[in-house]
Design a protein around this motif. Structure first.
Motif, PDB file in Angstrom:
ATOM      1  N   ASP A   1      15.225  23.169   5.073  1.00  0.00           N
ATOM      2  CA  ASP A   1      15.172  21.736   5.392  1.00  0.00           C
ATOM      3  C   ASP A   1      16.556  21.106   5.342  1.00  0.00           C
ATOM      4  OD1 ASP A   1      12.450  21.913   5.732  1.00  0.00           O
ATOM      5  OD2 ASP A   1      11.951  21.137   3.741  1.00  0.00           O
ATOM      6  N   PHE A   2      17.338  21.493   4.349  1.00  0.00           N
ATOM      7  CA  PHE A   2      18.702  20.981   4.235  1.00  0.00           C
ATOM      8  C   PHE A   2      19.521  21.416   5.456  1.00  0.00           C
ATOM      9  CE2 PHE A   2      23.101  20.908   3.092  1.00  0.00           C
ATOM     10  CZ  PHE A   2      23.253  19.874   2.164  1.00  0.00           C
ATOM     11  N   ALA A   3      19.362  22.690   5.841  1.00  0.00           N
ATOM     12  CA  ALA A   3      20.135  23.225   6.962  1.00  0.00           C
ATOM     13  C   ALA A   3      19.770  22.545   8.270  1.00  0.00           C
ATOM     14  CB  ALA A   3      19.914  24.732   7.067  1.00  0.00           C
ATOM     15  N   ILE A   4      18.477  22.354   8.513  1.00  0.00           N
ATOM     16  CA  ILE A   4      18.048  21.691   9.747  1.00  0.00           C
ATOM     17  C   ILE A   4      18.577  20.260   9.801  1.00  0.00           C
ATOM     18  CG2 ILE A   4      16.026  20.773  10.960  1.00  0.00           C
ATOM     19  CD1 ILE A   4      14.531  23.321  10.163  1.00  0.00           C
ATOM     20  N   LYS A   5      18.526  19.577   8.680  1.00  0.00           N
ATOM     21  CA  LYS A   5      19.072  18.217   8.615  1.00  0.00           C
ATOM     22  C   LYS A   5      20.566  18.216   8.946  1.00  0.00           C
ATOM     23  CE  LYS A   5      19.784  14.372   5.376  1.00  0.00           C
ATOM     24  NZ  LYS A   5      19.600  13.928   3.962  1.00  0.00           N
ATOM     25  N   THR A   6      21.275  19.216   8.451  1.00  0.00           N
ATOM     26  CA  THR A   6      22.706  19.314   8.708  1.00  0.00           C
ATOM     27  C   THR A   6      22.980  19.565  10.190  1.00  0.00           C
ATOM     28  OG1 THR A   6      23.099  20.138   6.473  1.00  0.00           O
ATOM     29  CG2 THR A   6      24.816  20.564   8.110  1.00  0.00           C
ATOM     30  N   VAL A   7      22.223  20.487  10.786  1.00  0.00           N
ATOM     31  CA  VAL A   7      22.389  20.773  12.211  1.00  0.00           C
ATOM     32  C   VAL A   7      22.134  19.518  13.039  1.00  0.00           C
ATOM     33  CG1 VAL A   7      21.461  22.060  14.179  1.00  0.00           C
ATOM     34  CG2 VAL A   7      21.847  23.222  11.997  1.00  0.00           C
ATOM     35  N   LYS A   8      21.070  18.807  12.712  1.00  0.00           N
ATOM     36  CA  LYS A   8      20.726  17.610  13.485  1.00  0.00           C
ATOM     37  C   LYS A   8      21.773  16.513  13.322  1.00  0.00           C
ATOM     38  CE  LYS A   8      15.749  18.366  13.772  1.00  0.00           C
ATOM     39  NZ  LYS A   8      14.377  17.843  13.492  1.00  0.00           N
ATOM     40  N   SER A   9      22.392  16.430  12.167  1.00  0.00           N
ATOM     41  CA  SER A   9      23.438  15.420  11.986  1.00  0.00           C
ATOM     42  C   SER A   9      24.653  15.753  12.854  1.00  0.00           C
ATOM     43  CB  SER A   9      23.848  15.326  10.510  1.00  0.00           C
ATOM     44  OG  SER A   9      24.547  16.479  10.083  1.00  0.00           O
ATOM     45  N   THR A  10      24.966  17.052  12.997  1.00  0.00           N
ATOM     46  CA  THR A  10      26.095  17.418  13.855  1.00  0.00           C
ATOM     47  C   THR A  10      25.756  17.193  15.329  1.00  0.00           C
ATOM     48  OG1 THR A  10      25.462  19.770  13.965  1.00  0.00           O
ATOM     49  CG2 THR A  10      26.960  19.107  12.189  1.00  0.00           C
ATOM     50  N   HIS A  11      24.481  17.237  15.665  1.00  0.00           N
ATOM     51  CA  HIS A  11      24.068  16.892  17.038  1.00  0.00           C
ATOM     52  C   HIS A  11      24.323  15.406  17.321  1.00  0.00           C
ATOM     53  CE1 HIS A  11      22.011  17.018  20.811  1.00  0.00           C
ATOM     54  NE2 HIS A  11      20.957  16.328  20.392  1.00  0.00           N
ATOM     55  N   GLU A  12      24.083  14.562  16.328  1.00  0.00           N
ATOM     56  CA  GLU A  12      24.353  13.140  16.503  1.00  0.00           C
ATOM     57  C   GLU A  12      25.854  12.885  16.675  1.00  0.00           C
ATOM     58  OE1 GLU A  12      22.039  10.769  16.946  1.00  0.00           O
ATOM     59  OE2 GLU A  12      20.661  12.495  16.925  1.00  0.00           O
ATOM     60  N   PHE A  13      26.685  13.622  15.922  1.00  0.00           N
ATOM     61  CA  PHE A  13      28.129  13.490  16.095  1.00  0.00           C
ATOM     62  C   PHE A  13      28.538  13.920  17.508  1.00  0.00           C
ATOM     63  CE2 PHE A  13      28.344  14.387  11.305  1.00  0.00           C
ATOM     64  CZ  PHE A  13      28.350  13.034  10.999  1.00  0.00           C
ATOM     65  N   TRP A  14      27.901  14.986  18.013  1.00  0.00           N
ATOM     66  CA  TRP A  14      28.194  15.446  19.377  1.00  0.00           C
ATOM     67  C   TRP A  14      27.806  14.381  20.401  1.00  0.00           C
ATOM     68  CZ3 TRP A  14      24.734  16.104  23.412  1.00  0.00           C
ATOM     69  CH2 TRP A  14      25.288  16.630  24.586  1.00  0.00           C
ATOM     70  N   LYS A  15      26.678  13.739  20.226  1.00  0.00           N
ATOM     71  CA  LYS A  15      26.249  12.694  21.149  1.00  0.00           C
ATOM     72  C   LYS A  15      27.307  11.595  21.256  1.00  0.00           C
ATOM     73  CE  LYS A  15      21.193  13.028  20.604  1.00  0.00           C
ATOM     74  NZ  LYS A  15      19.997  12.293  20.100  1.00  0.00           N
ATOM     75  N   ALA A  16      27.868  11.216  20.116  1.00  0.00           N
ATOM     76  CA  ALA A  16      28.923  10.198  20.126  1.00  0.00           C
ATOM     77  C   ALA A  16      30.167  10.722  20.830  1.00  0.00           C
ATOM     78  CB  ALA A  16      29.257   9.771  18.699  1.00  0.00           C
ATOM     79  N   LEU A  17      30.449  12.005  20.658  1.00  0.00           N
ATOM     80  CA  LEU A  17      31.615  12.626  21.295  1.00  0.00           C
ATOM     81  C   LEU A  17      31.465  12.659  22.809  1.00  0.00           C
ATOM     82  CD1 LEU A  17      34.245  14.415  20.991  1.00  0.00           C
ATOM     83  CD2 LEU A  17      32.682  16.383  20.997  1.00  0.00           C
ATOM     84  N   ILE A  18      30.324  13.143  23.300  1.00  0.00           N
ATOM     85  CA  ILE A  18      30.144  13.362  24.735  1.00  0.00           C
ATOM     86  C   ILE A  18      29.992  12.050  25.486  1.00  0.00           C
ATOM     87  CG2 ILE A  18      27.617  13.545  24.838  1.00  0.00           C
ATOM     88  CD1 ILE A  18      30.169  15.936  26.497  1.00  0.00           C
ATOM     89  N   SER A  19      29.598  10.985  24.784  1.00  0.00           N
ATOM     90  CA  SER A  19      29.466   9.667  25.417  1.00  0.00           C
ATOM     91  C   SER A  19      30.719   8.823  25.260  1.00  0.00           C
ATOM     92  CB  SER A  19      28.268   8.917  24.829  1.00  0.00           C
ATOM     93  OG  SER A  19      28.460   8.691  23.438  1.00  0.00           O
ATOM     94  N   SER A  20      31.754   9.399  24.643  1.00  0.00           N
ATOM     95  CA  SER A  20      33.048   8.746  24.445  1.00  0.00           C
ATOM     96  C   SER A  20      32.981   7.603  23.448  1.00  0.00           C
ATOM     97  CB  SER A  20      33.628   8.244  25.783  1.00  0.00           C
ATOM     98  OG  SER A  20      35.014   8.051  25.697  1.00  0.00           O
ATOM     99  N   LYS A  21      31.956   7.610  22.589  1.00  0.00           N
ATOM    100  CA  LYS A  21      31.903   6.623  21.515  1.00  0.00           C
ATOM    101  C   LYS A  21      32.804   7.036  20.352  1.00  0.00           C
ATOM    102  CE  LYS A  21      27.208   5.146  22.656  1.00  0.00           C
ATOM    103  NZ  LYS A  21      25.781   5.107  22.221  1.00  0.00           N
ATOM    104  N   THR A  22      33.132   8.314  20.312  1.00  0.00           N
ATOM    105  CA  THR A  22      34.092   8.860  19.350  1.00  0.00           C
ATOM    106  C   THR A  22      35.258   9.438  20.130  1.00  0.00           C
ATOM    107  OG1 THR A  22      32.347   9.440  17.766  1.00  0.00           O
ATOM    108  CG2 THR A  22      34.459  10.571  17.524  1.00  0.00           C
ATOM    109  N   ASN A  23      36.458   9.249  19.638  1.00  0.00           N
ATOM    110  CA  ASN A  23      37.646   9.769  20.304  1.00  0.00           C
ATOM    111  C   ASN A  23      37.624  11.300  20.277  1.00  0.00           C
ATOM    112  OD1 ASN A  23      40.151  10.387  21.308  1.00  0.00           O
ATOM    113  ND2 ASN A  23      41.307   9.167  19.835  1.00  0.00           N
ATOM    114  N   ALA A  24      37.707  11.917  21.452  1.00  0.00           N
ATOM    115  CA  ALA A  24      37.645  13.368  21.549  1.00  0.00           C
ATOM    116  C   ALA A  24      38.937  14.040  21.123  1.00  0.00           C
ATOM    117  CB  ALA A  24      37.295  13.785  22.974  1.00  0.00           C
ATOM    118  N   GLY A  25      40.027  13.310  21.084  1.00  0.00           N
ATOM    119  CA  GLY A  25      41.296  13.927  20.727  1.00  0.00           C
ATOM    120  C   GLY A  25      41.660  15.020  21.721  1.00  0.00           C
ATOM    121  N   GLU A  26      41.946  16.230  21.219  1.00  0.00           N
ATOM    122  CA  GLU A  26      42.322  17.341  22.084  1.00  0.00           C
ATOM    123  C   GLU A  26      41.117  18.098  22.642  1.00  0.00           C
ATOM    124  OE1 GLU A  26      44.872  19.775  19.693  1.00  0.00           O
ATOM    125  OE2 GLU A  26      46.651  18.603  20.190  1.00  0.00           O
TER     126      GLU A  26
END
Length: 288
Positions: free
Chosen positions: A215-240
């Protein structure tokens, strides 16, 4: 949903690349275009195999390159191979990453106290099959280990390939401990010591090296998916990072199939004739 690969250049050279195609034969990014979920309702995820079990070449998704092909990591101008630290030979699992995830280097994890490592989240597939480089597998999450790599959070998610004949027997981290005795201890030992032959100190871990449950691991994976969503939509600076993709329609980085083909065709398809002799059979020993 099926995927194929196209290799360009000669393996064990800095020019070597592995590009990905979808079922329609169109080039895609393994970082951004392969869906995170194989079955969302049952929490079954896709995973990209970067390094097959028992091999040493440190292949990885090239997060800074257009279309993010697999390429071999380079350090100080040399191709990188992980050392064999006795009793281990190469990687002791099929090693890879879950697509559409991102460990945000600007986010300090409340559990580890460290920021992310700027990569997709890593997986260690404990199934019996030795997978192929670039293979896309469907995996069940069993638990996770929180590696602290040079001050960054670097989750190692323990999974099993759904095609493994014993996959139904594994549903949590305790099943691994019970059915594959010694494997988790070997995994901890591998990550602790694999950089020592390169002159680096032993790696550190959050939670005193304790494996966290499913359960902890799945929660962690899903949180990184949310970070990716912000990245791919340019809500987070992609940097390099390169967010070029061909399927995320609401992404400002979405490109045409023609643009994707141009990226691939710009990479040489010819084998380089230089013979590269690699030595990956040496064992390293040191007192624990």
């Amino acid at each position: 949903m099926s995927f194929t690969i196209e290799e360009r250049g000669r393996p064990n050279t800095q020019e070597y690349r592995v590009f990905f195609k979808n079922s329609e034969g169109k080039y895609i990014s393994p970082f951004h275009d392969i869906p995170i979920y194989a079955n969302e309702a049952e929490n079954i995820f896709h995973a990209v195999v970067e390094v097959p079990r028992w091999t040493n070449a440190k292949m990885e998704i090239a997060t800074k390159d257009p279309l993010n092909p697999l390429k071999q990591d380079v350090k100080k101008g040399n191709l990188r191979y992980v050392a064999n630290v006795f009793p281990h030979k190469g990687y002791i699992w099929n090693y890879g990453a879950i697509p559409q995830t991102w460990e945000d280097p600007g986010h300090k994890d409340s559990d580890t106290g460290c920021c992310g490592d700027n990569d997709p989240i890593d997986i260690c597939d404990i199934g019996s099959k030795v997978c192929s480089r670039g293979e896309i597998i469907k995996v069940k999450v069993l638990g996770t280990l929180a590696l602290i790599d040079e001050g960054e959070t670097d989750w190692k998610v323990i999974v099993i390939n759904m095609e493994d004949p014993e996959a139904s027997d594994y549903n949590n981290i305790d099943d691994v401990r019970r059915l594959k005795p010694g494997y988790l201890e070997a995994t901890f030992d591998w990550f602790k010591r694999y950089k020592v032959p390169d002159g680096k100190p032993e790696n550190q871990f959050a939670f005193n090296g304790e494996f966290k449950d499913r359960d902890f691991a799945i929660k962690t994976v899903k949180s990184t998916h949310e970070f990716w969503k912000a990245l791919i939509s340019s809500k987070t600076n992609a940097g390099e990072l390169n967010c070029m993709n061909t399927s995320v329609s609401d992404s400002p980085f979405c490109c045409s199939g023609g643009d994707a083909e141009a990226v691939v065709h710009a990479v040489s398809s010819c084998y380089i004739h230089t013979i590269h002799r690699i030595r990956v059979d040496k064992w390293f020993y040191y007192d624990k």
